[in-house]
Enzyme design. Structure first.
Site, PDB file in Angstrom:
ATOM      1  CB  THR A 247      43.728  28.569   9.318  1.00  0.00           C
ATOM      2  OG1 THR A 247      42.730  28.720   8.297  1.00  0.00           O
ATOM      3  CG2 THR A 247      43.567  29.674  10.350  1.00  0.00           C
TER       4      THR A 247
ATOM      5  CB  SER B 118      35.309  24.266   3.293  1.00  0.00           C
ATOM      6  OG  SER B 118      35.045  22.902   3.568  1.00  0.00           O
ATOM      7  CE  LYS B 119      41.849  27.900   4.813  1.00  0.00           C
ATOM      8  NZ  LYS B 119      42.333  28.811   5.861  1.00  0.00           N
ATOM      9  NE  ARG B 120      35.004  22.430   9.500  1.00  0.00           N
ATOM     10  CZ  ARG B 120      34.100  23.196  10.121  1.00  0.00           C
ATOM     11  NH1 ARG B 120      32.816  22.872  10.086  1.00  0.00           N
ATOM     12  NH2 ARG B 120      34.478  24.306  10.735  1.00  0.00           N
TER      13      ARG B 120
ATOM     14  N   GLY C 215      38.550  19.205   2.584  1.00  0.00           N
ATOM     15  CA  GLY C 215      39.639  18.778   1.723  1.00  0.00           C
ATOM     16  C   GLY C 215      39.579  19.304   0.311  1.00  0.00           C
TER      17      GLY C 215
END
Length: 285
Positions: free
Chosen positions: A16, A256-258, A260
């Site tokens: 993702t 986390s990706k969320r 950044g």
């Protein structure tokens, strides 16, 4: 004394987005554990959610892991190519009366929970309030016959009644731990838009691939209770578990990706070498 068998570990990212340092840490934990124990390290791509996963991210994951210096044993398992396997597992559970169709929308569930005087909570939030469990069988059959979209939920009370003894798991640093899968309630095993859930697929694949040691972040420790229940219900082998701390930034926030977190590609573009990235991920050479 029985000799310890070489471990079989795995790294199982979802495509993702691009891999970041937190992913690198998890991959290196599994890879080094396998290599130091003269075992096998497997790579699995968990891409069952077609609404969020992208093929280009799958290719990027393979490239980034190779750049990082990791190799894996055998072919990469791509979950989306094994939907028939997951359907067979769901059918087995359903034929034993352990699944029920749930036609509820998120808003209907939220309203039911809001109207409750004391809604029980689990690791993922408020538990499902049992709306569709109360539907008359004839109404359920009619809605299924009409093709109404629905999820499939595990009937937790029936599932627990199938157990013939205590449910536990072996944690590498803590020994035997008692499980409490009831804390998840009637958990979804197949969503309306995704034909199989993470919980179902991960336990199926660990059994199919012969994984003997599941290394993963400590945020997934509660889910182990549910995974052990599914393993017992399906008579799948029990692996050992090793839940490691999550990599955090300077402020103590989980990477986390969320939020950044810098990706491996960002770091490479800034001139970082694979060895430097491995060190940032907690594994200096």
């Amino acid at each position: 004394m029985t000799a310890t068998r070489p471990p079989v570990t795995r790294f199982a990212p979802s495509p993702t987005g691009f891999l970041h340092l937190g992913h690198a840490h998890a991959a290196l934990v599994a890879w080094r554990t396998a290599r130091q124990g003269r075992g096998r390290f497997l790579l699995r791509i968990e891409d069952i959610d077609s609404t969020r996963c992208r093929p280009e991210f799958t290719e990027a994951i393979l490239e980034d892991l190779r750049w990082l210096g990791l190799d894996w044993d055998g072919p990469v398992r791509i979950q989306s190519r094994h939907m028939a396997d997951y359907r067979r597992t769901l059918l087995s559970l359903r034929e034993r009366g352990l699944l029920f169709p749930c036609f509820c929308t998120r808003s209907e569930i939220a309203r039911e929970i809001a109207a409750s005087a004391s809604a029980p909570h689990g690791p993922d939030g408020p538990l499902y309030p049992g709306i569709c469990l109360r539907l008359p069988p004839a109404k359920v059959a009619a809605r299924l016959a009409s093709g109404e979209p629905h999820a499939l939920r595990l009937n937790m009370s029936r599932a627990l009644a199938c157990l013939d003894g205590p449910l536990t798991f072996e944690e590498a640093t803590r020994g035997r731990i008692a499980c409490n899968p009831a804390q998840f309630g009637d958990v979804v095993l197949a969503r309306k838009e995704v034909p199989a859930s993470y919980h179902l697929c991960v336990t199926h694949d660990d059994a199919e691939d012969g994984v003997t040691l599941v290394t993963r972040g400590e945020d997934l420790l509660p889910a182990t209770d549910l995974h052990r229940l599914l393993q017992r219900l399906m008579n799948w082998p029990e692996p050992r578990y090793a839940h490691h701390p999550l990599l955090a930034d300077a402020a103590g926030r989980r990477l986390s990706k969320r939020d950044g977190a810098p990706t491996l590609r960002d770091l490479s573009a800034r001139g970082a070498s694979p060895a430097e990235v491995r060190a940032l991920a907690g594994f200096p050479d």
